[in-house]
Design a protein around this motif. Structure first.
Motif, PDB file in Angstrom:
ATOM      1  N   GLY A 213       0.791  -1.220   0.000  1.00  0.00           N
ATOM      2  CA  GLY A 213       0.000   0.000   0.000  1.00  0.00           C
ATOM      3  C   GLY A 213       0.821   1.266   0.000  1.00  0.00           C
ATOM      4  O   GLY A 213       0.368   2.311   0.477  1.00  0.00           O
ATOM      5  N   ILE A 214       2.044   1.215  -0.556  1.00  0.00           N
ATOM      6  CA  ILE A 214       2.890   2.411  -0.623  1.00  0.00           C
ATOM      7  C   ILE A 214       2.216   3.458  -1.504  1.00  0.00           C
ATOM      8  O   ILE A 214       1.740   3.166  -2.598  1.00  0.00           O
ATOM      9  CB  ILE A 214       4.293   2.065  -1.166  1.00  0.00           C
ATOM     10  N   LYS A 215       2.199   4.695  -1.016  1.00  0.00           N
ATOM     11  CA  LYS A 215       1.574   5.807  -1.751  1.00  0.00           C
ATOM     12  C   LYS A 215       2.598   6.709  -2.421  1.00  0.00           C
ATOM     13  O   LYS A 215       2.335   7.248  -3.502  1.00  0.00           O
ATOM     14  CB  LYS A 215       0.704   6.641  -0.803  1.00  0.00           C
ATOM     15  N   SER A 216       3.745   6.918  -1.778  1.00  0.00           N
ATOM     16  CA  SER A 216       4.727   7.828  -2.356  1.00  0.00           C
ATOM     17  C   SER A 216       6.126   7.474  -1.892  1.00  0.00           C
ATOM     18  O   SER A 216       6.324   6.879  -0.820  1.00  0.00           O
ATOM     19  CB  SER A 216       4.410   9.277  -1.986  1.00  0.00           C
ATOM     20  N   VAL A 217       7.112   7.866  -2.723  1.00  0.00           N
ATOM     21  CA  VAL A 217       8.525   7.707  -2.408  1.00  0.00           C
ATOM     22  C   VAL A 217       9.195   9.040  -2.700  1.00  0.00           C
ATOM     23  O   VAL A 217       9.131   9.545  -3.823  1.00  0.00           O
ATOM     24  CB  VAL A 217       9.168   6.592  -3.253  1.00  0.00           C
ATOM     25  N   LYS A 218       9.848   9.609  -1.686  1.00  0.00           N
ATOM     26  CA  LYS A 218      10.501  10.910  -1.836  1.00  0.00           C
ATOM     27  C   LYS A 218      12.019  10.745  -1.793  1.00  0.00           C
ATOM     28  O   LYS A 218      12.571  10.184  -0.849  1.00  0.00           O
ATOM     29  CB  LYS A 218      10.059  11.864  -0.714  1.00  0.00           C
ATOM     30  N   LEU A 219      12.690  11.240  -2.818  1.00  0.00           N
ATOM     31  CA  LEU A 219      14.144  11.259  -2.905  1.00  0.00           C
ATOM     32  C   LEU A 219      14.635  12.630  -2.442  1.00  0.00           C
ATOM     33  O   LEU A 219      14.250  13.658  -3.015  1.00  0.00           O
ATOM     34  CB  LEU A 219      14.572  10.987  -4.356  1.00  0.00           C
ATOM     35  N   TYR A 220      15.498  12.646  -1.425  1.00  0.00           N
ATOM     36  CA  TYR A 220      15.917  13.924  -0.853  1.00  0.00           C
ATOM     37  C   TYR A 220      17.239  13.756  -0.105  1.00  0.00           C
ATOM     38  O   TYR A 220      17.698  12.640   0.145  1.00  0.00           O
ATOM     39  CB  TYR A 220      14.855  14.456   0.116  1.00  0.00           C
ATOM     40  N   SER A 221      17.840  14.882   0.266  1.00  0.00           N
ATOM     41  CA  SER A 221      18.984  14.891   1.172  1.00  0.00           C
ATOM     42  C   SER A 221      18.683  15.861   2.298  1.00  0.00           C
ATOM     43  O   SER A 221      18.200  16.974   2.059  1.00  0.00           O
ATOM     44  CB  SER A 221      20.268  15.313   0.452  1.00  0.00           C
ATOM     45  N   GLU A 222      18.985  15.468   3.518  1.00  0.00           N
ATOM     46  CA  GLU A 222      18.710  16.325   4.675  1.00  0.00           C
ATOM     47  C   GLU A 222      19.664  17.501   4.765  1.00  0.00           C
ATOM     48  O   GLU A 222      19.333  18.535   5.348  1.00  0.00           O
ATOM     49  CB  GLU A 222      18.801  15.502   5.960  1.00  0.00           C
ATOM     50  N   THR A 223      20.852  17.360   4.185  1.00  0.00           N
ATOM     51  CA  THR A 223      21.906  18.352   4.442  1.00  0.00           C
ATOM     52  C   THR A 223      22.456  19.039   3.203  1.00  0.00           C
ATOM     53  O   THR A 223      23.075  20.101   3.322  1.00  0.00           O
ATOM     54  CB  THR A 223      23.090  17.678   5.162  1.00  0.00           C
ATOM     55  N   ASP A 224      22.239  18.474   2.003  1.00  0.00           N
ATOM     56  CA  ASP A 224      23.006  18.939   0.847  1.00  0.00           C
ATOM     57  C   ASP A 224      22.214  19.713  -0.196  1.00  0.00           C
ATOM     58  O   ASP A 224      22.817  20.350  -1.054  1.00  0.00           O
ATOM     59  CB  ASP A 224      23.684  17.748   0.165  1.00  0.00           C
ATOM     60  N   THR A 225      20.890  19.632  -0.160  1.00  0.00           N
ATOM     61  CA  THR A 225      20.110  20.298  -1.196  1.00  0.00           C
ATOM     62  C   THR A 225      18.699  20.562  -0.685  1.00  0.00           C
ATOM     63  O   THR A 225      18.191  19.835   0.179  1.00  0.00           O
ATOM     64  CB  THR A 225      20.047  19.444  -2.481  1.00  0.00           C
ATOM     65  N   SER A 226      18.088  21.597  -1.240  1.00  0.00           N
ATOM     66  CA  SER A 226      16.664  21.855  -0.977  1.00  0.00           C
ATOM     67  C   SER A 226      15.781  21.191  -2.014  1.00  0.00           C
ATOM     68  O   SER A 226      14.555  21.216  -1.907  1.00  0.00           O
ATOM     69  CB  SER A 226      16.406  23.361  -0.979  1.00  0.00           C
ATOM     70  N   HIS A 227      16.401  20.566  -3.033  1.00  0.00           N
ATOM     71  CA  HIS A 227      15.647  19.937  -4.108  1.00  0.00           C
ATOM     72  C   HIS A 227      15.254  18.503  -3.729  1.00  0.00           C
ATOM     73  O   HIS A 227      15.946  17.835  -2.945  1.00  0.00           O
ATOM     74  CB  HIS A 227      16.458  19.917  -5.400  1.00  0.00           C
ATOM     75  N   SER A 228      14.162  18.052  -4.297  1.00  0.00           N
ATOM     76  CA  SER A 228      13.705  16.687  -4.043  1.00  0.00           C
ATOM     77  C   SER A 228      12.807  16.238  -5.200  1.00  0.00           C
ATOM     78  O   SER A 228      12.330  17.050  -5.995  1.00  0.00           O
ATOM     79  CB  SER A 228      12.930  16.597  -2.725  1.00  0.00           C
ATOM     80  N   VAL A 229      12.584  14.927  -5.259  1.00  0.00           N
ATOM     81  CA  VAL A 229      11.643  14.316  -6.203  1.00  0.00           C
ATOM     82  C   VAL A 229      10.735  13.390  -5.404  1.00  0.00           C
ATOM     83  O   VAL A 229      11.226  12.478  -4.732  1.00  0.00           O
ATOM     84  CB  VAL A 229      12.370  13.503  -7.298  1.00  0.00           C
ATOM     85  N   THR A 230       9.433  13.623  -5.469  1.00  0.00           N
ATOM     86  CA  THR A 230       8.474  12.733  -4.825  1.00  0.00           C
ATOM     87  C   THR A 230       7.662  12.043  -5.910  1.00  0.00           C
ATOM     88  O   THR A 230       7.057  12.705  -6.756  1.00  0.00           O
ATOM     89  CB  THR A 230       7.538  13.498  -3.877  1.00  0.00           C
ATOM     90  N   VAL A 231       7.681  10.708  -5.897  1.00  0.00           N
ATOM     91  CA  VAL A 231       6.969   9.911  -6.891  1.00  0.00           C
ATOM     92  C   VAL A 231       5.705   9.347  -6.243  1.00  0.00           C
ATOM     93  O   VAL A 231       5.789   8.554  -5.300  1.00  0.00           O
ATOM     94  CB  VAL A 231       7.849   8.763  -7.426  1.00  0.00           C
ATOM     95  N   ASP A 232       4.546   9.775  -6.730  1.00  0.00           N
ATOM     96  CA  ASP A 232       3.264   9.244  -6.265  1.00  0.00           C
ATOM     97  C   ASP A 232       3.002   7.950  -7.024  1.00  0.00           C
ATOM     98  O   ASP A 232       2.848   7.942  -8.245  1.00  0.00           O
ATOM     99  CB  ASP A 232       2.153  10.260  -6.522  1.00  0.00           C
ATOM    100  N   VAL A 233       2.948   6.842  -6.278  1.00  0.00           N
ATOM    101  CA  VAL A 233       2.811   5.510  -6.879  1.00  0.00           C
ATOM    102  C   VAL A 233       1.496   4.856  -6.466  1.00  0.00           C
ATOM    103  O   VAL A 233       1.364   3.627  -6.510  1.00  0.00           O
ATOM    104  CB  VAL A 233       4.006   4.613  -6.475  1.00  0.00           C
ATOM    105  N   SER A 234       0.507   5.662  -6.103  1.00  0.00           N
ATOM    106  CA  SER A 234      -0.737   5.145  -5.535  1.00  0.00           C
ATOM    107  C   SER A 234      -1.462   4.167  -6.444  1.00  0.00           C
ATOM    108  O   SER A 234      -2.195   3.291  -5.961  1.00  0.00           O
ATOM    109  CB  SER A 234      -1.678   6.320  -5.202  1.00  0.00           C
ATOM    110  N   ASP A 235      -1.302   4.314  -7.763  1.00  0.00           N
ATOM    111  CA  ASP A 235      -2.023   3.464  -8.713  1.00  0.00           C
ATOM    112  C   ASP A 235      -1.304   2.162  -9.017  1.00  0.00           C
ATOM    113  O   ASP A 235      -1.740   1.400  -9.896  1.00  0.00           O
ATOM    114  CB  ASP A 235      -2.250   4.221 -10.031  1.00  0.00           C
ATOM    115  N   PHE A 236      -0.210   1.890  -8.288  1.00  0.00           N
ATOM    116  CA  PHE A 236       0.619   0.734  -8.623  1.00  0.00           C
ATOM    117  C   PHE A 236       0.794  -0.175  -7.410  1.00  0.00           C
ATOM    118  O   PHE A 236       0.736   0.258  -6.270  1.00  0.00           O
ATOM    119  CB  PHE A 236       1.976   1.201  -9.161  1.00  0.00           C
TER     120      PHE A 236
END
Length: 294
Positions: A213-236
């Motif tokens: 039942g995973i809904k989303s996966v977020k790629l991020y760094s706590e210390t190195d960037t303000s950028h991120s990618v969140t993948v909504d996988v709710s339909d899969f």
């Protein structure tokens, strides 16, 4: 090549495979999507198979049909059927080439839509035949890690929602190509909803997370960037993580799967393939992958 854009992002989509090749942050001029010959793909579409079938084939009523790894959509030429400034739709219709691998009438329509927060990739699978359509559908985007060159691969994390106490994966064996063994393993480097990335965790290959039942996966760094990618996988049903083994590659694939590679062994009837989805005659099934970009 088809280009769509808005004030925030520019996306390039190749009609060959309906493959997203670039996804540019316009304000900071960097690409979220991997481009390098180390792995020469970017974001292939997996249809109507995911991974390997035993003997690279399967059965329909006992008759054997060959099937390439990940199906044939990624190597097919799609037709552009609709386009605006920030959206484009591409279509693959069953033809003599596809029917040699997959003897069914279908239409696969893929629509890419930009917004101020990112990109939505929408899939319509239409059954134009008179019998059940059994298929797998997956999306295989590769994201640059580090994002915008900020930090290193090992500095990045994946936040998986909702939080599970433990996540399990299907053990992968190479015979010599990757198949499922039928055994289950624990997802490495995972605790309290977060995966700490390193290349060691991919030594055995891809990590297919069991349906939880995973809904989303977020790629991020706590210390190195303000950028991120969140993948909504709710339909899969499943999420797969992969980077090229043994290469210390600066990319990560976050792949929503509706379907699974075969367990190593005998040929399988298409209608009985574990994880396959089914669309009845005359109907259309819809799925979306949403990329929230920062």
């Amino acid at each position: 090549m088809q280009t769509i854009k808005n004030d925030y992002f520019t996306a390039d989509i190749n009609e060959h495979g309906a493959q997203l090749t670039h996804l540019i942050n316009r304000s900071e001029h960097f690409d979220y999507i991997w481009n390098n010959d180390l792995w020469p793909k970017h974001a292939p579409i997996l249809f109507p198979a995911i991974g390997r079938s035993n003997d690279d084939a399967y059965l329909v009523a006992g008759q054997k049909y060959e099937m390439p790894q990940h199906g044939f959509a990624g190597d097919a030429d799609f037709e552009v059927v609709d386009k605006t400034t920030d959206q484009v739709s591409l279509l693959l219709v069953a033809n003599e080439t596809t029917k040699a691998y997959y003897p069914f009438a279908f239409k696969l329509r893929v629509t890419f839509s930009l917004s101020e927060t990112g990109l939505v990739v929408h899939f319509n699978v239409k059954n134009d035949g008179v019998e059940d359509l059994s298929y797998s559908l997956g999306y295989h985007p590769a994201f640059n890690v580090p994002i915008n060159g900020e930090g290193a691969f090992d500095d990045y994390r994946l936040a998986i929602q909702p939080v599970n106490h433990q996540l399990e994966t299907y053990e992968i064996v190479k015979k010599p190509n990757p198949y499922r063994s039928g055994n289950i393993e624990v997802l490495p480097n995972y605790a309290n909803g977060v995966v700490k990335l390193d290349h060691q965790m991919f030594e055995k290959g891809l990590l297919i997370i069991k349906s939880t039942g995973i809904k989303s996966v977020k790629l991020y760094s706590e210390t190195d960037t303000s950028h991120s990618v969140t993948v909504d996988v709710s339909d899969f049903d499943h999420v797969t993580l992969w980077t090229k083994e043994g290469a210390n590659a600066p990319f990560l694939c976050i792949e929503p799967f509706n379907g699974l590679p075969d367990v190593y062994g005998d040929l399988v009837e298409l209608g009985e393939k574990e994880g396959n989805h089914h669309t009845s005659a005359g109907l259309t099934s819809s799925y979306s992958v949403k990329l929230d970009l920062k």
